[in-house]
Design a protein around this motif. Sequence first.
Motif, short mmCIF file in Angstrom:
data_model
loop_
_atom_site.label_atom_id
_atom_site.label_comp_id
_atom_site.label_asym_id
_atom_site.label_seq_id
_atom_site.Cartn_x
_atom_site.Cartn_y
_atom_site.Cartn_z
N UNK A 128 0.82 -1.21 0.00
CA UNK A 128 0.00 0.00 0.00
C UNK A 128 0.86 1.27 0.00
N UNK A 129 0.36 2.29 -0.69
CA UNK A 129 0.94 3.64 -0.66
C UNK A 129 -0.20 4.56 -1.03
N UNK A 130 -0.86 5.13 -0.03
CA UNK A 130 -2.14 5.79 -0.30
C UNK A 130 -2.45 6.88 0.70
N UNK A 131 -3.16 7.88 0.20
CA UNK A 131 -3.68 8.91 1.08
C UNK A 131 -5.02 8.55 1.68
N UNK A 132 -5.60 7.41 1.27
CA UNK A 132 -6.88 6.97 1.82
C UNK A 132 -7.97 6.88 0.77
N UNK A 133 -9.20 7.05 1.20
CA UNK A 133 -10.35 6.94 0.30
C UNK A 133 -10.36 8.11 -0.70
N UNK A 134 -10.96 7.88 -1.87
CA UNK A 134 -11.02 8.89 -2.93
C UNK A 134 -12.25 9.75 -2.74
N UNK A 135 -12.05 11.00 -2.41
CA UNK A 135 -13.17 11.89 -2.06
C UNK A 135 -14.13 12.09 -3.24
#
Length: 298
Positions: free
Chosen positions: A162-169
Amino acid sequence: MNWITNYVRPRINSMLGRRDVPENLWIKCPETGEMVFHKDLEENKWVIPASGYHMKMPAKARLKDLFDGGIYEPLAQPKVAQDPLKFRDSKKYTDRLKDSRAKTEQEDTILAGLGKVDGLKLVAVVHEFNFMGGSLGIAAGEAIVKAFERAIAEKCPLVMFPASGGARMQEGILSLMQLPRTTVAVNMLKEAGLPYIVVLTNPTTGGVTASYAMLGDIHMAEPGAEICFAGKRVIEQTIREKLPEGFQTSEYLLEHGMVDMVVKRHDIPSTLARTLRILMKKPANQTANAVQPIAAAG
């Protein structure tokens, strides 16, 4: 490579001898400020040679580096609704997707492949952070679920990067729905008796941390990776207190029992192979060099 002869324009016949200079020819180390030639950085797996700082690694390069000989079968990207909410902020969501696809040459943030690591068959799933911050949307969620299903069909383990800022707004509640969907996929793999290993990279945050990124049988992490749900600044503003130095880094999480081991990028393939052989009760590869992680939970 001699960067001067390749990229610096000659004084004579400059119009005929002009060469296009690529962007980001030199990369600055965030820790020391050292400037590193981009080709040297790529050859060292996007790790700054002097400081050891782990830069973000492109998803395609990650898969190629992981699998034996760089050979693997790319898993198809499932077709999903592109803009179900017709979302627009300062820019249309469809335009953001087009820009990210042009920049990364990917359909969405997830790349998955089936191949072998030290002779062991496995499915690897990698986030591309340059595609809208590696955010989790419908396409990413569907790709992850399909990758788990393929691992179950192949009766092999799955490794997640994983490499993520989180959920896609831009996808709202539809993005949040991918959290339970991917969690169910993890449980399906575990019910099949197959290992699930997570290699946490910088950054792993938000809803991704709240779901499949923290559900592995073993959690490895790259040095210095930021791993959290909410960011440090948000927490400090909420509780009105200063947080400890190095808070939410992989080393801090290792010390506090949230991560099993911190492993340098160069050692990840061999460490994964050795760990999977233990979990799957397979004999050790006697020809492989024994590589130890930087640190492991005691």
